[in-house]
Write an enzyme that holds these catalytic residues in place. Structure first.
Site, short mmCIF file in Angstrom:
data_model
loop_
_atom_site.label_atom_id
_atom_site.label_comp_id
_atom_site.label_asym_id
_atom_site.label_seq_id
_atom_site.Cartn_x
_atom_site.Cartn_y
_atom_site.Cartn_z
N ARG A 207 0.83 -1.22 0.00
CA ARG A 207 0.00 0.00 0.00
C ARG A 207 0.86 1.26 0.00
O ARG A 207 0.54 2.27 -0.65
CB ARG A 207 -0.96 -0.01 1.20
N GLU B 87 4.19 9.69 7.66
CA GLU B 87 3.07 10.57 7.30
C GLU B 87 2.58 11.35 8.52
O GLU B 87 1.38 11.63 8.65
CB GLU B 87 1.90 9.77 6.71
N GLY C 213 12.48 15.60 10.61
CA GLY C 213 11.42 14.63 10.33
C GLY C 213 10.06 15.24 10.57
O GLY C 213 9.37 15.67 9.64
N HIS D 81 2.17 9.59 15.48
CA HIS D 81 0.95 9.55 16.31
C HIS D 81 0.85 10.83 17.17
O HIS D 81 -0.21 11.41 17.31
CB HIS D 81 1.07 8.31 17.20
N ARG E 187 -2.38 10.69 3.78
CA ARG E 187 -2.87 10.33 5.12
C ARG E 187 -4.30 9.82 5.05
O ARG E 187 -4.70 8.92 5.79
CB ARG E 187 -2.78 11.56 6.05
N PHE F 73 8.99 10.38 -3.04
CA PHE F 73 8.69 11.71 -2.50
C PHE F 73 9.70 12.04 -1.42
O PHE F 73 9.76 11.33 -0.40
CB PHE F 73 7.28 11.65 -1.92
N ILE G 224 13.05 7.32 2.51
CA ILE G 224 12.21 7.58 1.35
C ILE G 224 11.71 6.28 0.72
O ILE G 224 12.49 5.49 0.15
CB ILE G 224 12.98 8.45 0.31
N PRO H 188 17.62 13.83 7.41
CA PRO H 188 18.19 13.22 8.62
C PRO H 188 17.90 14.04 9.88
O PRO H 188 17.61 13.47 10.94
CB PRO H 188 19.69 13.19 8.31
#
Ligand code: TGC
Ligand code: FAD
Length: 392
Positions: free
Chosen positions: A97, A371, A144, A374, A251, A136, A170, A141
């Site tokens: 996915r 993405e 994030g 949490h 997302r 993408f 990536i 490093p």
């Protein structure tokens, strides 16, 4: 791995809310996963290799650019169809996915939404057919969760841009033909650039030894004085909002995808619990296992409703970033908790590659981090409801 006996749970008859087209698209993806993913995925995950032979199949089920218009090679479907495709693919494996998410929402979407007509015509049909694979590059490093601090940059050299910097973590990078890369210009403004494999100074070393998403290839993007033609700049949008707009789409797909992983774990655990006899009766007849299974189907049903409503809002162009964050966060946590519980229902068998649960569980450790982690999604909700941004 055992034969794929998957039966999709639909406790609240949600199928009744789907159109005939939704069901056709969903069922085609479901059959493809049973036929082409289940028989091979465990082996590829064990050997930590992306199964390249599935690229054609992903294109055929419309997983590359489901909502990109047909004139650019996309499937021209709505957002619920897109979600259902992601759900079915992640039922097979989150790494597969991921490949589809990146290609659709993080490569095709920015070219479609921010690119020129020439860029759309040059790249989108090839990305839709799988002839080109894309990646993408946002994360670095040292940046994030906070991509606005990125240091990758490009300078205007008259007839071309000179790109320098590095991206880490990536998806698809080791085999991608093109990369949509986010970098700062001399004024510090973030822009998207299309970088092609083969450009001098551009390399994509693979990241090894992952315990998660092992069937997905992950790597770096290294730019050492790469000369990027000026026509490869995406002119339609700049600033951090440009990559974040792509993340909204990815997302959203993950919010659906995680349901697929959870459904597979639940279905496997339910079947196992009915068949496994201990103390002279199926473990499904014990209250403790029923609690686990009943809570799983309750959480899956809630996640399905959340995703479906979000899909309706997205179709109407009304889904907000904060609503998408809530669904991504809730549904991935739901899936990882179900994977952990389902693993226990299978006892020792749960840790083997005979069943898909442990692979889902390990994969979801990445899905809960990429993405937007949490924590980051919680803070997006927090900022939205309080008006106070806790990031800064
Ligand atoms: P902030 O000040 O909030 O926003 C900067 C500008 O962007 C605008 N904006 C958006 N625009 C469009 N869509 C969105 N979703 C947007 N969110 C914000 C915002 O209005 C602002 O515009 P302007 O005009 O005022 O400048 O930015 P911040 O620096 O405070 O950061 C906010 C934060 C932390 C939420 C954001 O940076 C974030 O989401 N961080 C998480 C990073 C992340 O998700 N990285 C993902 C990398 S890709 C990946 O993981 C692929 S895995 C794929 C796979 O394999 O499936
Ligand atoms: P950090 O940002 O260093 O976070 C570390 C911890 O600190 C986390 O728990 C986080 O929640 C917490 N934290 C950070 N800031 C705050 C705060 N303000 N308040 C409270 N807690 C905070 N990126 C791409 O660009 N393209 C890809 O294709 C891609 N694919 C990926 C594939 C995989 C398998 C993985 C694991 C990652 C991928 N990523 C990709 C990167 C991913 O998006 C980042 O890992 C993610 O955004 C988190 O960044 P980080 O790992 O640097 O963690």
């Amino acid at each position: 791995m055992r034969p794929d006996l998957f039966e999709a749970p639909d406790y609240y008859n949600l199928d009744e809310l789907l159109s005939e087209e939704h069901k056709l698209v969903r069922d085609a993806a479901r059959q493809w996963v049973k036929r082409d993913i289940t028989p091979i995925i465990e082996e590829f995950a064990q050997k930590a290799e992306f199964p390249k032979q599935i690229i054609g199949g992903l294109a055929e089920i419309g997983a590359f650019g489901p909502y990109i218009p047909v004139e650019y090679g996309g499937a021209g479907l709505d957002q619920i169809s897109y979600g259902l495709i992601m759900q079915e693919i992640e039922r097979g494996d989150s790494g597969v996915r991921s490949t589809a998410s990146v290609q659709s929402s993080l490569v095709m979407y920015p070219i479609f939404a921010y690119g020129t007509e020439e860029q759309r015509k040059k790249y989108l049909p090839k990305l839709a057919s799988g002839e080109y694979m894309g990646c993408f590059g946002l994360t670095e490093p040292d940046h994030g969760s906070n991509p606005s601090g990125m240091v990758t940059n490009f300078k205007d050299k008259g007839d071309h841009f000179l790109l320098n910097g590095a991206k880490l973590w990536i998806s698809n990078s080791p085999f991608a033909d093109i990369a949509v890369v986010w970098a700062k210009n001399e004024e510090g403004r973030i822009h998207g650039l299309i970088v092609e494999r083969g450009m001098e100074g551009f390399s994509t070393p693979e990241t090894h030894n992952k315990w998660s998403l092992r069937a997905s290839a992950t790597g770096e993007l290294i730019f050492d004085n790469v000369r990027v033609p000026k026509e490869n700049l995406l002119p339609g949008k700049n600033g951090l909002g440009a990559p974040l707009g792509c993340l909204d789409s990815a997302r959203y797909g993950i919010a659906w995808g995680a349901i697929g992983a959870a459904m597979d774990c639940y279905d496997t655990a339910l079947r196992y619990a009915k068949e496994r006899i201990q103390f002279g009766k199926p473990i499904a007849a014990t209250q403790l296992q029923q609690k686990k299974l009943a809570e799983m189907i309750t959480e899956i049903t809630k996640a399905q409703l959340l995703a479906f409503r979000l899909g309706q809002l997205k179709n109407e162009g009304r889904a907000t970033t904060a609503q998408i964050s809530m669904a991504k966060r809730n549904n991935v946590e739901m899936a990882i908790k179900i994977a952990r519980e389902a693993r226990q229902v299978l006892g020792g068998m749960g840790i083997t590659g005979e069943y898909s649960i442990m692979r889902h569980m390990m994969n979801l450790e990445s899905v809960i981090t990429y993405e937007g982690t949490h924590d980051i999604h919680l803070l997006i909700t927090g900022a939205d409801i309080t008006g106070h941004n806790a990031f800064k």
